[in-house]
Design a protein around this motif. Structure first.
Motif, PDB file in Angstrom:
ATOM      1  N   GLU A  90       0.778  -1.262   0.290  1.00 56.39           N
ATOM      2  CA  GLU A  90      -0.049  -0.207  -0.116  1.00 56.39           C
ATOM      3  C   GLU A  90       1.284   1.050  -0.012  1.00 56.39           C
ATOM      4  O   GLU A  90       2.054   1.522   0.714  1.00 56.39           O
ATOM      5  N   VAL A  91       0.636   1.841  -1.027  1.00 59.23           N
ATOM      6  CA  VAL A  91       1.056   3.804  -0.545  1.00 59.23           C
ATOM      7  C   VAL A  91       0.261   4.532  -0.431  1.00 59.23           C
ATOM      8  O   VAL A  91      -1.028   4.635  -0.581  1.00 59.23           O
ATOM      9  N   GLN A  92       0.977   4.901   0.622  1.00 53.28           N
ATOM     10  CA  GLN A  92       0.152   6.607   0.839  1.00 53.28           C
ATOM     11  C   GLN A  92       0.462   7.815  -0.096  1.00 53.28           C
ATOM     12  O   GLN A  92       0.607   7.881  -0.478  1.00 53.28           O
ATOM     13  N   PHE A  93      -0.884   8.321  -0.317  1.00 52.49           N
ATOM     14  CA  PHE A  93      -0.888   9.514  -1.356  1.00 52.49           C
ATOM     15  C   PHE A  93      -0.973  10.374  -0.805  1.00 52.49           C
ATOM     16  O   PHE A  93      -1.520  10.760   0.683  1.00 52.49           O
ATOM     17  N   ALA A  94      -0.502  11.803  -1.676  1.00 55.66           N
ATOM     18  CA  ALA A  94      -0.281  12.852  -0.827  1.00 55.66           C
ATOM     19  C   ALA A  94      -1.890  13.769  -0.374  1.00 55.66           C
ATOM     20  O   ALA A  94      -2.005  13.782  -1.500  1.00 55.66           O
ATOM     21  N   ARG A  95      -1.792  14.106   0.438  1.00 49.06           N
ATOM     22  CA  ARG A  95      -3.329  15.001   0.601  1.00 49.06           C
ATOM     23  C   ARG A  95      -2.864  16.499  -0.341  1.00 49.06           C
ATOM     24  O   ARG A  95      -1.678  16.724  -0.094  1.00 49.06           O
ATOM     25  N   PRO A  96      -3.830  17.456   0.009  1.00 48.33           N
ATOM     26  CA  PRO A  96      -3.244  19.033  -0.751  1.00 48.33           C
ATOM     27  C   PRO A  96      -2.750  19.317   0.267  1.00 48.33           C
ATOM     28  O   PRO A  96      -1.749  20.188  -0.702  1.00 48.33           O
ATOM     29  N   GLU A  97      -2.805  19.631   1.471  1.00 48.53           N
ATOM     30  CA  GLU A  97      -2.027  20.481   2.273  1.00 48.53           C
ATOM     31  C   GLU A  97      -0.111  19.405   2.252  1.00 48.53           C
ATOM     32  O   GLU A  97       0.220  20.244   2.362  1.00 48.53           O
ATOM     33  N   ASP A  98       0.305  18.337   2.551  1.00 52.46           N
ATOM     34  CA  ASP A  98       0.997  17.901   1.702  1.00 52.46           C
ATOM     35  C   ASP A  98       1.516  18.519   0.722  1.00 52.46           C
ATOM     36  O   ASP A  98       3.016  18.930   0.477  1.00 52.46           O
ATOM     37  N   ILE A  99       0.763  18.381  -0.948  1.00 48.85           N
ATOM     38  CA  ILE A  99       1.456  19.216  -1.748  1.00 48.85           C
ATOM     39  C   ILE A  99       1.722  20.448  -1.679  1.00 48.85           C
ATOM     40  O   ILE A  99       3.016  21.613  -1.309  1.00 48.85           O
ATOM     41  N   ASP A 100       0.839  21.442  -1.180  1.00 51.49           N
ATOM     42  CA  ASP A 100       1.129  23.081  -0.393  1.00 51.49           C
ATOM     43  C   ASP A 100       2.931  22.791   0.332  1.00 51.49           C
ATOM     44  O   ASP A 100       3.478  23.769   0.097  1.00 51.49           O
ATOM     45  N   TRP A 101       2.858  21.961   1.203  1.00 55.90           N
ATOM     46  CA  TRP A 101       3.661  22.485   2.496  1.00 55.90           C
ATOM     47  C   TRP A 101       4.924  21.969   1.454  1.00 55.90           C
ATOM     48  O   TRP A 101       5.972  22.579   1.423  1.00 55.90           O
ATOM     49  N   LEU A 102       5.301  20.796   0.021  1.00 53.48           N
ATOM     50  CA  LEU A 102       6.407  20.659  -0.379  1.00 53.48           C
ATOM     51  C   LEU A 102       6.682  21.886  -1.108  1.00 53.48           C
ATOM     52  O   LEU A 102       7.951  22.277  -1.666  1.00 53.48           O
ATOM     53  N   LEU A 103       5.170  22.274  -1.558  1.00 53.98           N
ATOM     54  CA  LEU A 103       5.721  23.735  -2.894  1.00 53.98           C
ATOM     55  C   LEU A 103       6.683  24.722  -2.110  1.00 53.98           C
ATOM     56  O   LEU A 103       7.476  25.147  -2.507  1.00 53.98           O
ATOM     57  N   ALA A 104       6.027  25.428  -0.811  1.00 54.62           N
ATOM     58  CA  ALA A 104       7.077  25.982  -0.020  1.00 54.62           C
ATOM     59  C   ALA A 104       8.533  25.335   0.073  1.00 54.62           C
ATOM     60  O   ALA A 104       9.101  26.602   0.883  1.00 54.62           O
ATOM     61  N   GLN A 105       8.326  24.065   0.330  1.00 52.28           N
ATOM     62  CA  GLN A 105      10.155  23.964   0.695  1.00 52.28           C
ATOM     63  C   GLN A 105      10.891  24.000  -0.429  1.00 52.28           C
ATOM     64  O   GLN A 105      11.986  24.084  -0.334  1.00 52.28           O
ATOM     65  N   LEU A 106      10.335  24.825  -2.047  1.00 54.54           N
ATOM     66  CA  LEU A 106      10.944  24.762  -2.892  1.00 54.54           C
ATOM     67  C   LEU A 106      12.356  25.706  -3.380  1.00 54.54           C
ATOM     68  O   LEU A 106      12.857  25.430  -3.577  1.00 54.54           O
ATOM     69  N   LYS A 107      11.603  26.790  -2.650  1.00 54.87           N
ATOM     70  CA  LYS A 107      12.445  27.700  -2.461  1.00 54.87           C
ATOM     71  C   LYS A 107      13.729  27.658  -1.813  1.00 54.87           C
ATOM     72  O   LYS A 107      14.783  28.023  -1.633  1.00 54.87           O
ATOM     73  N   ASN A 108      13.592  27.249  -0.873  1.00 57.18           N
ATOM     74  CA  ASN A 108      14.879  26.818   0.740  1.00 57.18           C
ATOM     75  C   ASN A 108      15.494  26.097  -0.713  1.00 57.18           C
ATOM     76  O   ASN A 108      17.048  26.133   0.346  1.00 57.18           O
ATOM     77  N   SER A 109      15.094  24.835  -1.217  1.00 52.88           N
ATOM     78  CA  SER A 109      15.576  24.355  -1.143  1.00 52.88           C
ATOM     79  C   SER A 109      16.541  24.698  -2.358  1.00 52.88           C
ATOM     80  O   SER A 109      17.739  23.643  -2.185  1.00 52.88           O
ATOM     81  N   GLN A 110      16.359  25.453  -3.072  1.00 57.04           N
ATOM     82  CA  GLN A 110      16.714  25.278  -4.758  1.00 57.04           C
ATOM     83  C   GLN A 110      17.959  26.239  -3.776  1.00 57.04           C
ATOM     84  O   GLN A 110      18.798  26.406  -4.141  1.00 57.04           O
ATOM     85  N   HIS A 111      17.440  27.111  -3.067  1.00 59.05           N
ATOM     86  CA  HIS A 111      18.991  27.941  -2.303  1.00 59.05           C
ATOM     87  C   HIS A 111      20.008  27.555  -1.789  1.00 59.05           C
ATOM     88  O   HIS A 111      21.024  27.332  -2.195  1.00 59.05           O
ATOM     89  N   LYS A 112      19.609  26.782  -0.991  1.00 61.95           N
ATOM     90  CA  LYS A 112      20.748  25.155  -0.186  1.00 61.95           C
ATOM     91  C   LYS A 112      21.778  24.318  -1.841  1.00 61.95           C
ATOM     92  O   LYS A 112      22.177  24.635  -1.285  1.00 61.95           O
TER      93      LYS A 112
END
Length: 127
Positions: free
Chosen positions: A33-55
């Motif tokens: 079984e695979v856990q599916f992401a919820r919309p809130e999970d995707i929102d959280w992940l997208l918010a991390q992108l800028k910081n990740s790109q900087h790193k």
């Protein structure tokens, strides 16, 4: 048959997403079984992108190469399990799945070497 965990959770954060069955296309038996992401999970992940790109931008070439080499090594260490999972989940013959895993490992090794050869000017893609 290589045993897999009964469930694959989302590993990047705590999530309450539903688990859904992953069935073999060959016989429709449950693989895991695979856990599916919820919309809130995707929102959280997208918010991390800028910081990740900087790193990522601040990493030296040898640090990027090291990450890519470690990834290639993990693929190599888990090659049988990965090939079995590809064959089972995708209905692909096991020899073909093994080639796919070897190609993935090779791609990361090549990228690690090319990272050390990068020179010149980099042009940002976000305009």
């Amino acid at each position: 048959m290589i045993p897999l965990p009964l469930q694959f959770p989302i590993n990047f954060k705590e999530s309450q997403g539903d688990y859904r069955p992953l069935l073999s296309p060959n016989d429709q038996k449950l693989i895991t079984e695979v856990q599916f992401a919820r919309p809130e999970d995707i929102d959280w992940l997208l918010a991390q992108l800028k910081n990740s790109q900087h790193k990522m931008n601040s990493l030296k070439a040898y640090e990027r190469a090291s990450i890519l080499r470690k990834t290639a090594e993990q693929i190599k260490l888990n090659a049988d399990k990965l090939a079995w999972l590809i064959a089972t989940e995708g209905g692909k013959p096991l020899p073909d799945a093994k080639v796919e895993v070897a190609r993935a490992q090779n791609t990361f090794e090549i990228c690690a070497e090319e990272t050390l050869r990068l020179g010149g000017e980099q042009i940002p893609m976000e305009r």
